[in-house]
Scaffold this active site. Structure first.
Site, PDB file in Angstrom:
ATOM      1  N   ASN A  13       0.852  -1.194   0.000  1.00  0.00           N
ATOM      2  CA  ASN A  13       0.000   0.000   0.000  1.00  0.00           C
ATOM      3  C   ASN A  13       0.891   1.249   0.000  1.00  0.00           C
ATOM      4  OD1 ASN A  13      -1.494   2.267   1.033  1.00  0.00           O
ATOM      5  ND2 ASN A  13      -3.127   0.855   1.564  1.00  0.00           N
ATOM      6  N   HIS A  16       1.164   5.880   2.179  1.00  0.00           N
ATOM      7  CA  HIS A  16       2.003   6.654   3.104  1.00  0.00           C
ATOM      8  C   HIS A  16       3.242   7.235   2.436  1.00  0.00           C
ATOM      9  CE1 HIS A  16      -0.602   6.093   6.442  1.00  0.00           C
ATOM     10  NE2 HIS A  16      -0.697   4.815   6.141  1.00  0.00           N
ATOM     11  N   HIS A  49      -5.330   3.897  -2.003  1.00  0.00           N
ATOM     12  CA  HIS A  49      -6.678   4.271  -1.559  1.00  0.00           C
ATOM     13  C   HIS A  49      -6.966   5.696  -2.011  1.00  0.00           C
ATOM     14  CE1 HIS A  49      -9.600   4.531   2.154  1.00  0.00           C
ATOM     15  NE2 HIS A  49     -10.181   4.874   1.029  1.00  0.00           N
ATOM     16  N   ARG A  51      -9.072   8.399  -1.422  1.00  0.00           N
ATOM     17  CA  ARG A  51     -10.064   8.813  -0.422  1.00  0.00           C
ATOM     18  C   ARG A  51     -10.913   9.949  -0.965  1.00  0.00           C
ATOM     19  NH1 ARG A  51      -8.962   6.887   4.991  1.00  0.00           N
ATOM     20  NH2 ARG A  51     -10.647   8.288   5.546  1.00  0.00           N
ATOM     21  N   ARG A  55      -6.732  13.068   0.660  1.00  0.00           N
ATOM     22  CA  ARG A  55      -5.663  13.509   1.570  1.00  0.00           C
ATOM     23  C   ARG A  55      -4.282  12.995   1.162  1.00  0.00           C
ATOM     24  NH1 ARG A  55      -7.155  10.195   7.019  1.00  0.00           N
ATOM     25  NH2 ARG A  55      -9.109  11.289   6.690  1.00  0.00           N
ATOM     26  N   GLU A  76      -8.383   0.874  -3.578  1.00  0.00           N
ATOM     27  CA  GLU A  76      -9.301   0.908  -2.437  1.00  0.00           C
ATOM     28  C   GLU A  76     -10.172   2.150  -2.556  1.00  0.00           C
ATOM     29  OE1 GLU A  76      -6.193  -1.027   0.825  1.00  0.00           O
ATOM     30  OE2 GLU A  76      -6.866   1.044   1.054  1.00  0.00           O
ATOM     31  N   THR A 107      -8.522   3.966   7.818  1.00  0.00           N
ATOM     32  CA  THR A 107      -9.773   3.204   7.756  1.00  0.00           C
ATOM     33  C   THR A 107     -10.040   2.549   9.110  1.00  0.00           C
ATOM     34  OG1 THR A 107      -9.132   2.729   5.493  1.00  0.00           O
ATOM     35  CG2 THR A 107     -11.026   1.532   6.355  1.00  0.00           C
ATOM     36  N   GLU A 157     -11.471  -8.922   2.161  1.00  0.00           N
ATOM     37  CA  GLU A 157     -10.234  -8.631   2.877  1.00  0.00           C
ATOM     38  C   GLU A 157     -10.617  -8.506   4.345  1.00  0.00           C
ATOM     39  OE1 GLU A 157      -7.401  -5.815   1.259  1.00  0.00           O
ATOM     40  OE2 GLU A 157      -6.888  -5.130   3.281  1.00  0.00           O
ATOM     41  N   HIS A 196      -4.376  -4.447   7.310  1.00  0.00           N
ATOM     42  CA  HIS A 196      -4.478  -3.313   8.223  1.00  0.00           C
ATOM     43  C   HIS A 196      -3.700  -3.564   9.514  1.00  0.00           C
ATOM     44  CE1 HIS A 196      -5.833   0.454   9.797  1.00  0.00           C
ATOM     45  NE2 HIS A 196      -6.314   0.694   8.603  1.00  0.00           N
ATOM     46  N   HIS A 219       1.637   0.917   6.157  1.00  0.00           N
ATOM     47  CA  HIS A 219       2.301   1.784   7.136  1.00  0.00           C
ATOM     48  C   HIS A 219       3.617   1.200   7.640  1.00  0.00           C
ATOM     49  CE1 HIS A 219       2.785   4.059  10.930  1.00  0.00           C
ATOM     50  NE2 HIS A 219       2.303   5.038  10.190  1.00  0.00           N
TER      51      HIS A 219
HETATM   52  N1  PXP Z   1      -6.147  -2.780   3.654  1.00  0.00           N
HETATM   53  C1  PXP Z   1      -7.073  -1.785   3.662  1.00  0.00           C
HETATM   54  C2  PXP Z   1      -8.449  -2.083   3.157  1.00  0.00           C
HETATM   55  C3  PXP Z   1      -6.742  -0.491   4.123  1.00  0.00           C
HETATM   56  O1  PXP Z   1      -7.673   0.472   4.126  1.00  0.00           O
HETATM   57  C4  PXP Z   1      -5.417  -0.245   4.541  1.00  0.00           C
HETATM   58  C5  PXP Z   1      -5.026   1.129   4.969  1.00  0.00           C
HETATM   59  O2  PXP Z   1      -5.188   2.026   3.932  1.00  0.00           O
HETATM   60  C6  PXP Z   1      -4.493  -1.305   4.496  1.00  0.00           C
HETATM   61  C7  PXP Z   1      -4.896  -2.563   4.064  1.00  0.00           C
HETATM   62  C8  PXP Z   1      -3.072  -1.118   4.910  1.00  0.00           C
HETATM   63  O3  PXP Z   1      -3.024  -0.842   6.287  1.00  0.00           O
HETATM   64  P1  PXP Z   1      -1.649  -0.426   6.955  1.00  0.00           P
HETATM   65  O4  PXP Z   1      -1.219   0.858   6.321  1.00  0.00           O
HETATM   66  O5  PXP Z   1      -2.003  -0.298   8.399  1.00  0.00           O
HETATM   67  O6  PXP Z   1      -0.682  -1.549   6.680  1.00  0.00           O
END
Ligand code: PXP
Length: 246
Positions: A13, A16, A49, A51, A55, A76, A107, A157, A196, A219
């Site tokens: 992802n 960040h 994602h 949003r 952001r 996403e 999220t 997921e 997540h 993250h």
């Molecule tokens: N999966 C989904 C559906 C999410 O919304 C997120 C955060 O955007 C992640 C995975 C990744 O989460 P993290 O950044 O905490 O690893």
């Protein structure tokens, strides 16, 4: 993401990384370089994602990823008409529908596929018609998983955020819920992913669940990359995941 039987894919992802760019509206970190490093580093897909408040990821980023992504693109998004229009225009391989609140830090919690059934079904069916594979980001709850086939999404997921924030016995109980949810989903013919809050300490227990096909992690990988670089961060995570599957 392409899987042989026991293979567990890693979706990186990139939100960040783009957060850093948007914090000062600089041209760096560059998106194309991000894609190159993440994909040559061994991630199986790019997750991003878009949003509603924009952001981090911007509309133009979504099109750039579509154009240059050589693995799989997992977009996403909230279950809104605006997002469905964008997804149908962009054609990612996967769309993960997530709940969204404007004021949240990230999220929080999974989709309420019971209360929001009609709205989620409508968006899912639109995406299905475009051959975009839909995944629903949901809590590890049988009550919710049961509704997924009626909505028409082939993938879920499982939200691991609660598990990631707990410790000790409470975390073990949440892990049990995730294990049971994965078994239950598989028995309904649903493909199971998770994500997540996953990091170097809590990922292996999730990766060891045999039904898991893909983990989406952002993250932690970005934080780790600050110290060791993107490629090394991916390599370390893929090793942890592979070890957990043995
Ligand atoms: N999966 C989904 C559906 C999410 O919304 C997120 C955060 O955007 C992640 C995975 C990744 O989460 P993290 O950044 O905490 O690893």
């Amino acid at each position: 993401m392409s899987n042989t039987e026991n293979r567990l894919a890693l979706g990186f992802n990139i939100d960040h990384i783009i957060n850093i760019r948007q914090a000062r509206f600089t041209p760096y970190p560059d998106l194309l370089e991000t894609l190159r490093l993440v994909e040559t580093g061994g991630a199986d897909g790019i997750t991003l994602h878009l949003r509603e408040d924009r952001r981090h990821i911007q509309d133009a980023d979504v099109y750039t990823v579509r154009e240059h992504c050589t693995t799989r693109m997992n977009l996403e998004m909230a279950a809104t008409e605006e997002m469905a229009n964008i997804a149908c225009d962009v054609h990612p391989e996967d769309c993960c529908i997530v709940p969204e609140k404007r004021e949240e830090l990230t999220t929080e919690g999974g989709l309420d596929v019971i209360k929001q059934f009609d709205r989620i079904k409508k968006v899912t069916q639109r995406l299905n018609q475009e051959n975009i594979r839909v995944s629903l980001f949901i809590e590890p709850s049988k009550e919710h998983i049961e509704r997924v086939p009626d909505i028409g999404a082939p993938v879920i997921e499982l939200h691991t955020g609660t598990y990631a924030n707990l410790h000790g016995d409470a975390q073990k109980r949440e892990l049990e819920r995730i294990i049971e949810a994965a078994e239950f989903a598989e028995s309904h013919g649903i493909i199971v992913n998770a994500g997540h809050g996953l990091d170097n300490k809590n990922t292996q227990a999730i990766a060891a669940i045999p039904q898991m096909r893909e983990l989406n992690i952002g993250h932690y990988l970005v934080a780790r990359a600050v110290f060791v670089g993107i490629k090394q961060a991916i390599l370390e995570m893929k090793l942890l995941m592979a070890e957990a599957r043995q």
